[in-house]
Every structure is written in structure tokens, then in C-alpha cells.
Design an enzyme around this catalytic site. Structure first.
Site, PDB file in Angstrom:
ATOM      1  N   ASP A   1      39.033  14.201  46.846  1.00 20.69           N
ATOM      2  CA  ASP A   1      38.902  15.666  46.907  1.00 20.69           C
ATOM      3  C   ASP A   1      37.428  16.043  46.706  1.00 20.69           C
ATOM      4  OD1 ASP A   1      41.111  18.207  46.216  1.00 20.69           O
ATOM      5  OD2 ASP A   1      38.962  18.532  45.914  1.00 20.69           O
ATOM      6  N   ILE A   2      36.982  17.013  47.467  1.00 25.24           N
ATOM      7  CA  ILE A   2      35.570  17.428  47.427  1.00 25.24           C
ATOM      8  C   ILE A   2      35.221  18.173  46.128  1.00 25.24           C
ATOM      9  CG2 ILE A   2      35.733  19.730  48.467  1.00 25.24           C
ATOM     10  CD1 ILE A   2      33.483  18.918  50.367  1.00 25.24           C
TER      11      ILE A   2
ATOM     12  N   GLU B   1      45.285  26.394  49.727  1.00 22.11           N
ATOM     13  CA  GLU B   1      43.976  26.580  50.348  1.00 22.11           C
ATOM     14  C   GLU B   1      43.906  25.993  51.761  1.00 22.11           C
ATOM     15  OE1 GLU B   1      40.838  25.020  47.754  1.00 22.11           O
ATOM     16  OE2 GLU B   1      39.603  24.692  49.536  1.00 22.11           O
ATOM     17  N   VAL B   2      44.355  24.762  51.902  1.00 23.91           N
ATOM     18  CA  VAL B   2      44.227  24.099  53.212  1.00 23.91           C
ATOM     19  C   VAL B   2      45.605  23.981  53.864  1.00 23.91           C
ATOM     20  CG1 VAL B   2      43.507  22.002  54.408  1.00 23.91           C
ATOM     21  CG2 VAL B   2      42.182  22.815  52.454  1.00 23.91           C
TER      22      VAL B   2
ATOM     23  N   HIS C   1      49.384  18.128  52.037  1.00 28.71           N
ATOM     24  CA  HIS C   1      48.665  17.098  51.292  1.00 28.71           C
ATOM     25  C   HIS C   1      49.215  17.001  49.881  1.00 28.71           C
ATOM     26  CE1 HIS C   1      46.495  20.933  50.918  1.00 28.71           C
ATOM     27  NE2 HIS C   1      46.197  20.568  49.685  1.00 28.71           N
TER      28      HIS C   1
ATOM     29  N   HIS D   1      48.197  15.904  46.029  1.00 30.75           N
ATOM     30  CA  HIS D   1      47.088  15.622  45.113  1.00 30.75           C
ATOM     31  C   HIS D   1      47.502  14.478  44.183  1.00 30.75           C
ATOM     32  CE1 HIS D   1      44.697  19.461  45.579  1.00 30.75           C
ATOM     33  NE2 HIS D   1      45.868  19.907  46.003  1.00 30.75           N
TER      34      HIS D   1
HETATM   35  P1  5GP Z   1      45.322  23.234  48.030  1.00 29.27           P
HETATM   36  O1  5GP Z   1      45.432  23.567  49.516  1.00 29.27           O
HETATM   37  O2  5GP Z   1      46.204  22.081  47.633  1.00 29.27           O
HETATM   38  O3  5GP Z   1      45.543  24.448  47.166  1.00 29.27           O
HETATM   39  O4  5GP Z   1      43.824  22.793  47.761  1.00 29.27           O
HETATM   40  C1  5GP Z   1      43.088  22.102  48.731  1.00 29.27           C
HETATM   41  C2  5GP Z   1      42.269  21.003  48.088  1.00 29.27           C
HETATM   42  O5  5GP Z   1      41.475  20.420  49.116  1.00 29.27           O
HETATM   43  C3  5GP Z   1      41.300  21.475  46.996  1.00 29.27           C
HETATM   44  O6  5GP Z   1      41.465  20.668  45.836  1.00 29.27           O
HETATM   45  C4  5GP Z   1      39.921  21.302  47.639  1.00 29.27           C
HETATM   46  O7  5GP Z   1      38.921  20.927  46.718  1.00 29.27           O
HETATM   47  C5  5GP Z   1      40.157  20.231  48.684  1.00 29.27           C
HETATM   48  N1  5GP Z   1      39.317  20.388  49.859  1.00 29.27           N
HETATM   49  C6  5GP Z   1      39.135  21.523  50.582  1.00 29.27           C
HETATM   50  N2  5GP Z   1      38.309  21.309  51.627  1.00 29.27           N
HETATM   51  C7  5GP Z   1      37.944  20.005  51.556  1.00 29.27           C
HETATM   52  C8  5GP Z   1      37.087  19.174  52.358  1.00 29.27           C
HETATM   53  O8  5GP Z   1      36.491  19.595  53.339  1.00 29.27           O
HETATM   54  N3  5GP Z   1      36.965  17.876  51.988  1.00 29.27           N
HETATM   55  C9  5GP Z   1      37.610  17.363  50.898  1.00 29.27           C
HETATM   56  N4  5GP Z   1      37.416  16.059  50.607  1.00 29.27           N
HETATM   57  N5  5GP Z   1      38.432  18.104  50.119  1.00 29.27           N
HETATM   58  C10 5GP Z   1      38.590  19.409  50.440  1.00 29.27           C
END
Ligand code: 5GP
Length: 134
Positions: free
Chosen positions: A29-30, A89-90, A94, A96
Site C-alpha cells: 500500500d502506498i 477509495e479505490v 482489494h 488489505h
Molecule cells: P480503500 O479503497 O480500501 O478504502 O483504500 C484504498 C487503499 O489503496 C488505501 O490504503 C490507499 O493508500 C491505497 N492506494 C491508493 N492508491 C494507491 C496507489 O496508487 N498505489 C498503491 N500502492 N496503493 C494505493
């Protein structure tokens, strides 16, 4: 248009890869909650809700995540590897995987940790090495 995670899995956008097979991809994760915080994704569907996946993809994703979690625990000393599915967010399913020292470490409102590129490279390489032995 392809999601950012599809573009990561295809190599178009760089990532710290920790494991891969023909259907799934895992990378750091970034913006990690802990060093080694890993995301596990299916490569061939971008569905943004894990419970919408077909049964085979869903089962395969968790089987792959299990192997990655075993490798992660070996590479990054921790009490447990915590698991969480958010997707706030994305919009690409996925999982974690977060190395935990205590229950409070799996709190997405926590301040994120700063990890250098060199550390990330080393962590990803150790997880990959452990994964390849499973
Ligand atoms: P969620 O969608 O589960 O709420 O959060 C998305 C996760 O993806 C976050 O923890 C965020 O830091 C990670 N993330 C978002 N964009 C990127 C990216 O471009 N690269 C990576 N490696 N992680 C990402």
C-alpha cells in the site's frame, strides 16, 4: 477506463510487488498503516465490491491472500496479519493485509507510517522470497 489497480497489476504504474500469479496480484500500500501493509487484488475483474465477485474468483482471491499473509508474517515480524476489506477509495476489489502488533493497528483513522523507498524495496523483496517458498 482501467482502474489504477489494473494499471498497477499490468506494470503500467509502478508498485512494490510482493506476490503474483496468473489471476491475482499483491503489492505494498502506498500509504501504509504499518510497514508491509499489502493489498491483494484480482487481475481480471475490476468489480468494486468483493461480494459481487463470482464464487471461483472470490475463493481464489482469499486462497491467494492466505499465502501472501503467511509470507508477510514471515518477512515482517508481527503478532498477526490483520485482514480488512474497505473499498471506500479505490473502486477495484482489494483485501488489505496489515502486520499487527496490537488490535489498534488495524484502524484506518490512524496516522500512516512513513517508509522509505529502500525499506519498501527490501520489505517487498523479503515477502516475495517467502511467498515463492510456499
Ligand atoms: P480503500 O479503497 O480500501 O478504502 O483504500 C484504498 C487503499 O489503496 C488505501 O490504503 C490507499 O493508500 C491505497 N492506494 C491508493 N492508491 C494507491 C496507489 O496508487 N498505489 C498503491 N500502492 N496503493 C494505493
Amino acid at each position: 477506463m482501467a482502474t489504477i489497480f489494473t494499471r498497477i497489476a499490468s506494470g503500467e504504474i509502478p508498485s512494490y510487488k510482493v506476490a503474483e500469479d496468473e489471476n491475482y496480484y499483491a503489492f505494498l500500500d502506498i500509504n501504509p498503516l504499518a510497514k508491509g501493509h499489502t493489498l491483494v487484488i484480482p487481475k481480471h475483474t475490476e468489480d468494486d465490491y468483493i461480494f459481487h465477485l463470482d464464487e471461483a474468483t472470490y475463493a481464489g482471491l482469499w486462497a491467494f491472500a492466505r499465502k501472501v499473509a503467511i509470507a508477510l508474517k514471515e518477512a515482517v515480524p508481527c503478532k498477526r496479519v490483520g485482514v480488512c476489506v474497505l473499498g471506500m477509495e479505490v473502486p477495484h476489489t482489494h483485501i488489505h493485509l496489515v502486520p499487527l502488533q496490537s488490535e489498534g493497528d488495524l484502524n484506518f483513522t490512524n496516522k500512516r507510517v512513513v517508509v522509505t523507498e529502500e525499506e519498501n524495496r527490501a520489505i517487498a523483496a523479503s515477502i516475495l522470497k517467502a511467498y515463492e517458498k510456499i
